[in-house]
Design a protein around this motif. Structure first.
Motif, short mmCIF file in Angstrom:
data_model
loop_
_atom_site.label_atom_id
_atom_site.label_comp_id
_atom_site.label_asym_id
_atom_site.label_seq_id
_atom_site.Cartn_x
_atom_site.Cartn_y
_atom_site.Cartn_z
N ASP A 186 -34.22 64.00 -52.31
CA ASP A 186 -34.85 62.62 -51.71
C ASP A 186 -35.99 62.77 -52.68
OD1 ASP A 186 -36.42 60.49 -50.52
OD2 ASP A 186 -34.61 60.87 -49.00
N TRP A 187 -36.42 61.46 -53.23
CA TRP A 187 -37.46 61.36 -54.01
C TRP A 187 -38.90 61.10 -53.08
CZ3 TRP A 187 -34.58 57.44 -57.50
CH2 TRP A 187 -33.69 57.89 -58.21
N ASN A 188 -38.51 60.59 -52.03
CA ASN A 188 -39.72 60.39 -51.28
C ASN A 188 -40.30 61.76 -50.63
OD1 ASN A 188 -41.60 59.83 -49.08
ND2 ASN A 188 -40.39 57.85 -48.59
N LYS A 223 -41.96 62.59 -48.18
CA LYS A 223 -41.89 62.22 -46.67
C LYS A 223 -40.59 63.06 -46.34
CE LYS A 223 -42.09 59.21 -42.61
NZ LYS A 223 -42.47 57.93 -42.29
#
Length: 882
Positions: free
Chosen positions: A279-281, A283
């Motif tokens: 995931d690039w996020n 969070k």
């Protein structure tokens, strides 16, 4: 001043290469650390080694122990001993070569400004050097990556890219401090080790004046040659960060064939392997046991995308494609990898835990290849795309660049396989990494600014012999904050970037994982698609010329793409022409790097002294000046040395893998004489290092009255070499020949270009002589005589093309059912008229020139609207003004 292979120099060079010992299997060629004792001058705590007349190694050791092991940079100190003298006067040691004069005050300790000097001898650019002297006029080298750079500026920080120091300086000297570099041991697969003396000095002084090409050749001798990529690497590489499936890639490959776009290399980005939890996020992104983001590292095929990897790779090979896969090896090998059990056994690990990577750990790297990577290679992966972006240095050996060392390990391991020519692509790791091509320049921002910077960036890299940068052609990603409605490819920018790519070392398109970034040529409008296909076709046509230049880079240290100041070091403008470069010996390129206005881009080009043929216009120009010319979307500012002979592929060649090199086009340009050579080898083996290659000498002379071309008997041998060669000689922008002879035999004209005849192409004003296949060990001479009253066709092709364009425009703005005036229609078809009646060339050209002046007035007398008349008149005026 032309610097191609001259006959005597070529003979000496071949003799030198033949005398070199064959490299050991699995080791870098010629890794010989100990110099010839006759080149060494040792006095107590100091040792000087005269490596070449222009390179002196200078060592200081407190205990008088010196280093003979190869270093990361200098791997071959066993060079022929140059002529030099030594003497001692008043306690000062003097060493003199024909280029340098060194003086060191004996017994004075570490090298410093007060005890060591080196002065130039015989150079026009004189110098007087001592340790600590600054080098403000260094001509730069290259950088590790262009990741996230918009041109040479990092938008997030405003930081300007640092290209570091190269080997060349306008001051005429350069110093390399090798004191802290690592050494190679003497094991079968040489491995890195630390130096035993942290206080010792190990310096290399390079003194050359403005003899840039000579010092690059000297450096290549002692630091290792610039290796040739496999022949297929000079074809088109398709790459996109996208989660392709097996079926989608097959459809993609079929589309390349359907639309007639050549392709040689397929790059599969990281989605080939499992990327679970990626995931690039921030969070949602997860970290593994080693602090790395989960999903980037992987070695196990994603079977939902590639149900049967072996059959997928087998199919790609059946399409004559080479395949590379992306690797992010930072997290080592985790327990969920398919080959973890075998790797863990090899590492002696029994706890079932993930095994972190250490690039300097020989057991780890050997096990990784033996159990994980080599099985993938055996399955059909041809080479690896390394994408190391993590911590800079080895944890086991602080100071050892992971980028540098991974390049060495992967490249030499591929040499050890000895099945095909070694090739990797990865980022620049530092001096000495020129021995491990190809460079991956990273994720540049999509912008005109990025395109404008890349010619300069690529050319200066040759100053450290890093001659094979591969850019993300078209740019990788949009700048942060780009509005959604602007997140699409600008067709004009992409065409211009592809044109630069075609005249770059490696032509590889790539982009980030974004739906709007579609670079398949067939997705563009017809005019853009035509320009894209044309430039890829030109790349394939130029492959023999490019491959010959690659061999030249291996032999001489002069890269395929290099700055103008190599050949014109005393011309101030050669240093200012950052957007221009030489592409091989005979092509000067100045890519268009700004948008067009009113359908053309105006480019100012400095032409070095000499005579230059404008590839677009067909005229010969005197150099030593700056010219400004306009270029339509399908035109590239390329100038050819007048009289040059450029070896090319026939149009039928659409693959460089398995290239049938028995047919070659020799394109001879007007305006002078040439001596060049055509190189050939097996294309995908390391045999080129061991004398398995052939050269064919080519000489030519062409002016307005006659052309002669001599092809010598081929010299050399390599596996699979064709015994016969079929040559086609092309004379672009030529008048109609009056006579053509081949080895004294008269040839007659044939409109369908039959072997044993000549043909005249009206569209390109090219005389084409087709010689039947003949033994390559037999010389060939072609002689062409033009008529004394032949028309001057210089610049005619330009006028023809622009007139055709203007007439086409007029047709689409013609608001009448009546036909165009006859002269208008005929003016747009001069090439066809010549094809039908070549013998009427003088009369047809005369009639064409007469028509051009009348066209605006003839259109003005029609019922076309005033705006259309005015625009057509402006277009015709622009043509007549050129």
């Amino acid at each position: 001043m032309k610097r191609p292979f001259h006959a005597l120099a070529a003979t000496a060079l071949l003799a030198l290469i033949a005398a070199l010992p064959a490299p050991a299997r699995g080791a870098e060629p010629a890794m010989r650390g100990k110099a010839n004792p006759a080149a060494v001058v040792e006095r107590g705590q100091v040792r000087f080694t005269v490596l070449t007349p222009r390179i002196i190694r200078m060592e200081w050791s407190p205990d008088g122990h010196f280093v003979d092991a190869p270093s990361q940079v200098f791997i071959d100190r066993e060079q022929p001993v140059p002529a030099f003298t030594t003497s001692t006067r008043d306690g000062t040691l003097h060493i003199d070569t024909d280029s340098l004069s060194l003086a060191y005050k004996l017994g004075s300790g570490r090298f410093a400004a007060d005890n060591l000097t080196i002065r130039s001898r015989g150079f026009k650019t004189a110098f007087d050097w001592h340790p600590g002297l600054p080098e403000p006029e260094n001509l730069k080298g290259t950088a590790r990556t262009l990741d996230r750079y918009d041109g040479d500026v990092q938008p997030d920080t405003g930081k300007q890219l640092d290209l570091g120091q190269g080997l060349l300086s306008r001051q005429g000297w350069h110093l390399i401090d090798d004191s802290a570099s690592f050494l190679f041991d003497d094991s079968a697969w040489r491995w890195v080790e630390k130096r035993s003396c942290a206080d010792c000095q190990d310096l290399y002084f390079l003194g050359y004046g403005h003899r840039y090409e000579e010092i690059l050749g000297d450096f290549a001798k002692v630091a290792g040659r610039e290796p040739m990529p496999p022949r297929y690497a000079f074809g088109y590489w398709w790459s996109r960060y996208w989660n392709y499936s097996d079926s989608e890639i097959r459809e993609l490959v079929e589309d390349f064939k359907r639309y007639g776009i050549p392709l040689d290399v397929l790059v599969v980005d990281m989605d080939w392997h499992r990327t679970d939890d990626l995931d690039w996020n921030p969070k949602y992104a997860k970290q593994d046991a080693f602090g790395q983001l989960v999903g980037w590292t992987g070695y196990t095929w994603n079977r939902s995308l590639f149900p049967d990897p072996a059959k997928f790779l087998q199919w790609l090979h059946s399409q004559q494609l080479k395949v590379t896969l992306n690797l992010h090896p930072a997290s080592g090998v985790s327990p969920d990898e398919a080959r973890y059990p075998a790797f863990a056994r090899a590492m002696g690990v029994h706890d079932g835990k993930a095994i972190g990577i250490e690039t300097a750990d020989k057991r780890f790297m050997t096990s990784l290849f033996d159990t994980v990577l080599d099985p993938l290679h055996a399955e059909g992966v041809n080479f690896w795309w390394l994408d190391w972006q993590q911590w800079p240095d080895s944890k086991q050996l602080p100071g050892l660049s992971n980028t540098w060392w991974l390049n060495y390990v992967f490249y030499t391991r591929m040499q050890d396989a000895d099945r095909e020519r070694a090739l990797i692509y990865h980022r620049w790791g530092g001096l000495g990494n020129h021995r491990y091509q190809v460079g991956f320049s990273g994720d540049s921002v999509i912008s005109w600014r990025s395109l404008a910077y890349q010619p300069y960036f690529t050319a200066t890299a040759s100053n450290v012999l890093y001659g094979y940068w591969s850019h993300d052609i078209g740019g990788h990603m949009f700048a942060d904050g780009t509005p959604e409605d602007q997140r699409h490819i600008d067709p004009e920018l992409y065409v211009r970037w592809m044109q630069f790519g075609a005249f770059s070392p490696i032509l590889r398109t790539h982009s980030s994982k974004e739906a709007g970034l579609r670079k398949e040529p067939w997705r563009f409008a017809p005019a853009d698609f035509a320009a894209l296909r044309q430039i890829v076709d030109l790349r394939y046509a130029l492959a023999p010329y490019i491959y010959t230049a690659s061999r030249q880079a291996y032999d001489t240290g002069i890269s395929l793409l290099r700055p103008l100041y190599y050949a014109w070091p005393d011309q101030a403008k050669a240093y200012d022409a950052g957007n221009e470069y030489m592409f091989g010996d005979d092509l000067l390129v100045a890519p268009v790097t700004r948008p067009m206005q009113d359908g053309v881009a105006n480019v100012s080009t400095w032409l070095p002294p000499g005579r230059w043929y404008d590839r677009n216009r067909g005229d010969v120009l005197e150099g030593g000046r700056t010219i400004t010319r306009d270029y339509t979307l399908d035109e590239v500012p390329v100038f050819v040395r007048a009289g040059a002979v450029v070896p090319m592929n026939p149009p039928a060649v659409k693959k460089l893998q398995g290239w049938d090199d028995h047919a070659v086009v020799l394109r001879q340009f007007p305006g002078g004489s040439a001596h060049t050579r055509l190189y050939a080898d097996a294309g995908d083996s390391e045999g080129y290092r061991r004398g398995e290659y052939a050269f064919t000498a080519i000489d030519g002379q062409r002016d307005t009255h006659a052309a002669t071309l001599s092809v010598g008997a081929r010299q050399g041998q390599y596996p699979g070499m064709p015994q016969d060669m079929q040559y086609t000689v092309e004379l672009p922008d030529a008048a109609l020949p009056e006579s053509v002879t081949v080895n004294g035999k008269p040839y007659t004209r044939s409109d369908d270009a039959q072997p044993g005849h000549w043909q005249y192409d009206g569209d390109t004003l090219t005389a084409r002589i087709v010689v039947p296949a003949r033994r390559a060990d037999q010389p060939l001479k072609v002689a062409v005589q033009f008529a004394g009253d032949a028309p001057d066709v210089a610049g005619l092709r330009y006028r023809m093309k622009r007139t055709t364009t203007a007439v086409e425009w007029l047709k689409y703005h013609w608001n009448s059912p009546a036909p165009l005036p006859d002269d208008v229609s005929l003016a747009a078809q001069l090439g066809r008229l010549i094809d039908y009646r070549p013998e009427q060339l003088p009369a047809l050209v005369k009639a064409f020139d007469a028509r051009l002046g009348k066209l605006p007035s003839e259109v003005d007398q029609t019922h076309a609207d005033a705006q259309t008349k005015a625009q057509f008149a402006r277009m015709m005026k622009a043509i007549s003004a050129k």
